[in-house]
Design a protein around this motif. Structure first.
Motif, short mmCIF file in Angstrom:
data_model
loop_
_atom_site.label_atom_id
_atom_site.label_comp_id
_atom_site.label_asym_id
_atom_site.label_seq_id
_atom_site.Cartn_x
_atom_site.Cartn_y
_atom_site.Cartn_z
N ILE A 127 6.03 -9.34 0.96
CA ILE A 127 4.81 -9.40 0.36
C ILE A 127 3.59 -9.32 1.65
O ILE A 127 2.55 -8.78 1.55
N GLY A 128 3.87 -9.94 2.78
CA GLY A 128 3.19 -9.82 3.79
C GLY A 128 2.77 -8.56 4.45
O GLY A 128 1.88 -7.87 4.96
N ARG A 129 3.86 -7.61 4.55
CA ARG A 129 3.82 -6.26 4.69
C ARG A 129 3.07 -5.64 3.97
O ARG A 129 2.16 -4.80 4.20
N PHE A 130 3.23 -5.75 2.58
CA PHE A 130 2.33 -5.14 1.62
C PHE A 130 0.77 -5.59 1.72
O PHE A 130 -0.22 -4.48 1.90
N LEU A 131 0.63 -6.59 2.07
CA LEU A 131 -0.74 -7.07 2.18
C LEU A 131 -1.48 -6.54 3.43
O LEU A 131 -2.64 -6.33 3.49
N ALA A 132 -0.65 -6.63 4.36
CA ALA A 132 -1.24 -5.76 5.70
C ALA A 132 -1.59 -4.67 5.63
O ALA A 132 -2.71 -4.04 6.28
N THR A 133 -0.89 -3.72 4.71
CA THR A 133 -1.43 -2.20 4.21
C THR A 133 -2.64 -2.44 3.61
O THR A 133 -3.46 -1.24 3.64
N LEU A 134 -2.83 -3.21 2.82
CA LEU A 134 -3.90 -3.36 2.09
C LEU A 134 -5.34 -3.84 3.10
O LEU A 134 -6.40 -3.07 2.98
N ARG A 156 -5.97 -0.51 4.94
CA ARG A 156 -6.66 0.54 4.02
C ARG A 156 -8.00 -0.07 3.65
O ARG A 156 -8.63 0.85 2.75
N SER A 157 -8.62 -1.23 4.25
CA SER A 157 -9.81 -1.80 3.90
C SER A 157 -9.72 -2.05 2.28
O SER A 157 -10.82 -1.89 1.52
N LEU A 158 -8.93 -2.39 1.54
CA LEU A 158 -8.53 -2.63 0.31
C LEU A 158 -8.64 -4.46 -0.08
O LEU A 158 -8.79 -4.79 -1.09
N PHE A 159 -8.15 -5.05 1.03
CA PHE A 159 -7.84 -6.41 0.78
C PHE A 159 -9.00 -7.09 0.32
O PHE A 159 -9.24 -7.93 -0.71
N ASP A 160 -10.34 -6.96 1.23
CA ASP A 160 -11.22 -7.98 0.58
C ASP A 160 -11.80 -7.76 -0.72
O ASP A 160 -12.17 -8.49 -1.52
N LYS A 161 -11.89 -6.45 -1.25
CA LYS A 161 -12.66 -5.88 -2.21
C LYS A 161 -11.86 -6.03 -3.58
O LYS A 161 -11.93 -5.84 -4.70
N ALA A 162 -10.59 -6.34 -3.25
CA ALA A 162 -9.34 -6.52 -4.32
C ALA A 162 -9.09 -7.71 -5.29
O ALA A 162 -9.65 -8.64 -4.78
N LEU A 163 -8.71 -7.47 -6.36
CA LEU A 163 -8.12 -8.68 -7.22
C LEU A 163 -6.74 -8.89 -6.79
O LEU A 163 -5.87 -7.72 -7.09
N ILE A 164 -6.25 -9.87 -6.40
CA ILE A 164 -4.90 -10.02 -5.95
C ILE A 164 -4.36 -11.26 -6.78
O ILE A 164 -4.76 -12.29 -6.43
#
Length: 724
Positions: free
Chosen positions: A520-527, A530-538
């Protein structure tokens, strides 16, 4: 019925408008005006009746087949027909004495079980039952009616199965399409020639199909086209009669295919040239403007078989789940989140639909989530999102109906797919489509027994050292040496009591949780990259928990104890970075409206209560949620821990009541423990508090045959403990 009739009517209406002019785009008949999304789930073929054996059938010879306990013929009808449909099953000599019942869309066609000792088994479906759409003709074994010496027969063999249309005393044959590629598409809405399933529009043979598209801006249409034939095929697209792109696709191959669609009202024609016997899939259709729409990216992560006390910020150790501990620092952590059921299929189906198990019926009376239900993925796809699912376990695979609404869906190649494979596939999808609106579902299956994490993670949790302490113990020593029979003995509760053995088992389990957390950490690092993490719903939620020797219990399902139903739930809301602890009572059914609302989409009616960051007044006013567990056709509860065929739970913020077989168990929460207490109400009074749909399920007679499963699937479910 598995497929809504309106979807199939749309398909055949479009076929009828094109069949007269073949691949020509100059047909005088006006094409039906449909949207691009209505390509989904379409089987485009010549008008007629199509019959497909489901996956329970195993082909035997030229025209025969066999199955274990029951099997279906999938019958796809174009329109109302004045004819009778006659199906004839000619058994082998060894099968003639076996008894069967026949049903059409779950309604009996015979007045009781029949055997074929005097004549073949014949099923006549009258014209008034032959409405347009997909129907299921089930033939099911009734061994209790057989002679004693025949009741143990494992398979039912038939020399020949025929289908005919009968009118005025004349019969005309209907061809049975034994192609599993096409049958899977009709049955589940997705298909492929490998583990990555695709939605889309399936052509039977070379043909053309037209749709109307209207838009103010130029758009890009994209597909993954798949040539399921033995010869190369040419896929082509035309806009308003002018070819705009084509692609040569080798046999048994798939390739990406995209083309621009100019602004305005356009007629798009999709065509394929290839051999007559081939099937051609316009897979994963997607239409989007050239400019990004800036929609909220949504990521739903399910933690299979994950106990609440294995995860930080709950009572789990931060060193076991550092990724989830870090995610919790920018998320809402829900302390009163509960699963609807103690096993995978019904829990995931409830998350996807917002319905309790006795309403969607998956894992209760049905072994799949029916295509008639609207899922999260379908709603996101309708809103212009690309949708992708990655299943770590067989119980979340497309085989059980959970792929509906996904453009692409990765099935596990065996009973379980390790977390690194899931993370790799999801990362690839995100990197390819990071500029698009995306909804991604990841199911990490690793904590499910037998707890075989990579050595690195077992060493991190000291499992090898703990194994040394129990090598001399009966059963537990064999378990430490990975002897398969020992695992079965331990989880069945037959191993001698051993604190050291339980400590070793927990270390192996935590090692799986740690491995999952790392992926999961590897996947969140990709977000983040790609500048997706902050604006994402997770959303991170467990489907259920796991017993670790509490009260002598192991594994999961068969009960509604807190170790199985009290689950971790973390939600990182879009553009929210604060940490909150939320004590409101939350059920898995609430995630359906909550996820849609956070993405700005309208949620259909469901049993869930929508909520947002922090808390919601409607959640605070809730008194209880429901939980349930049922023995069903293929979910045969483990014998040693079985207490009843049906259980229902009323979960309150600090108390719970579990009903079964005329009895009630009650408990209260004290700190992080649940303590048994005397019940304030009896069985009958509490039963009346259950909604009607749950009361009906509690009174339903249980079927015990492993219906609608092929041999490989039965073995997978046995390995996972769902079948005995």
């Amino acid at each position: 019925m598995r497929v809504p009739i309106d979807r199939l009517l749309l398909a055949f209406a479009a076929v009828a408008s094109i069949a007269a002019c073949g691949l020509s785009v100059g047909c005088a008949r006006e094409p039906r005006e449909v949207g691009f999304e209505e390509l989904l789930g379409r089987f485009v073929a010549d008008p007629g009746i199509y019959v497909f054996p489901d996956r329970s059938w195993r082909r035997e010879g030229v025209a025969g087949g066999s199955f274990r306990r029951s099997a279906n013929l999938l019958v796809l009808l174009e329109a109302d027909t004045p004819q009778t449909l006659r199906i004839t099953y000619v058994p082998t000599a060894d099968t003639e004495g076996l008894h069967f019942v026949a049903s059409w869309d779950d309604t009996a066609l015979w007045d009781g079980p029949r055997a074929a000792e005097d004549s073949p088994l014949r099923v006549d479906v009258p014209a008034e039952r032959l409405s347009p759409g997909l129907h299921r003709l089930r033939l099911e074994r009734v061994p209790d009616r057989d002679r004693p010496e025949l009741r143990g027969v494992a398979r039912c063999f038939f020399d020949r199965v025929t289908v005919e249309r009968v009118a005025g005393g004349e019969a005309s044959p209907v061809f049975i399409t034994a192609n599993q590629f096409a049958g899977r598409f009709v049955d589940f809405g997705v298909t492929s020639n490998n583990s990555e399933q695709l939605s889309g529009c399936l052509f039977s043979g070379p043909r053309a199909h037209r749709i109307q598209i209207a838009g103010a801006a130029e758009r890009s249409a994209s597909f993954l086209v798949l040539n399921q034939s033995s010869q190369p095929a040419r896929f082509a697209a035309a806009v308003d009669g002018a070819e705009i792109g084509s692609l040569e696709v080798p046999a048994r191959m798939r390739l990406p295919f995209s083309f621009p669609v100019p602004p305005g009202r356009r007629t798009v024609t999709l065509s394929v040239e290839g051999i007559e016997s081939g099937f051609y899939l316009w897979g994963a259709p997607h239409l989007r403007p050239r400019a990004s729409e800036g929609r909220t990216p949504v990521f739903l992560i399910s933690l299979d078989t994950t106990r609440r006390d294995a995860v930080s910020p709950y009572s789990g150790r931060p060193e076991v789940t550092p990724t989830l501990a870090a995610l919790a620092r920018v998320s809402d952590a829900y302390t009163n989140a509960f699963a609807v059921a103690p096993w995978t299929l019904p829990s995931h189906a409830s998350i996807f639909t917002g319905l309790y198990p006795s309403q969607h019926r998956a894992g209760v009376s049905e072994d799949v989530l029916a295509l008639s239900h609207v899922t999260l993925a379908e709603l996101f796809r309708r809103a212009g999102y690309r949708t992708a699912g990655f299943a770590g376990g067989s119980m979340t695979s497309s085989r059980f109906g959970l792929a509906q609404g996904f453009d692409v869906f990765l099935d596990p190649r065996k009973a379980e797919e390790p977390g690194d494979v899931i993370a790799d596939a999801a990362i690839d999808f995100v990197e390819e489509h990071s500029e698009d609106p995306i909804f991604v579902f990841l199911n990490f299956f690793d904590p499910h027994g037998r707890y075989d994490a990579p050595v690195e993670f077992q060493q991190r949790l000291a499992a090898p050292a703990l194994a040394e302490e129990i090598h001399h113990l009966p059963v537990w020593g064999a378990y430490a040496r990975n002897e398969p029979a020992a695992w079965t003995t331990v989880v069945s509760g037959e191993a001698p009591a051993s604190e050291a053995g339980l400590a070793y088992m927990r270390a192996r389990y935590d090692a799986e949780v740690a491995f999952m957390d790392h992926q999961i950490g590897r996947f969140l690092a990709t977000l983040r990259e790609r500048s997706l993490f902050d604006k994402a719903l997770i959303v991170v939620v467990a489907d259920h928990g796991e017993f670790m020797g509490e009260r002598g219990l192991f594994s999961h399902s068969y009960r509604l104890d807190p170790e199985l139903t009290w689950v971790p739930l973390l939600i990182k809301w879009p553009n929210e970075t604060g940490r909150r602890t939320v004590d409101d009572l939350v059920s898995q059914v609430d995630l359906f409206p909550a996820i849609l609302a956070a993405a700005g989409l309208q949620a259909p009616s469901s049993e869930g209560i929508g909520f947002g960051p922090g808390t919601a007044a409607r959640l605070q006013s809730r008194n209880h949620v429901f939980m349930e567990e049922h023995k069903s056709r293929f979910h045969q509860l483990p014998g040693p821990f079985w207490i009843a065929d049906h259980l229902a739970g009323l979960q309150y913020p600090g108390a719970r009541e579990v009903l079964y077989a005329g009895q009630v168990d009650c408990s209260e929460r004290r700190a992080d423990r649940w303590v048994e207490v005397e019940c304030g109400s009896g069985w009958e009074a509490l039963l009346r508090q259950l909604p009607d749909w749950l009361q009906v399920s509690m009174a339903t007679e249980v079927e015990v045959s492993a219906a609608d499963l092929d041999e490989a699937e039965i073995e997978q479910l046995k390995a996972l403990g769902y079948l005995q």
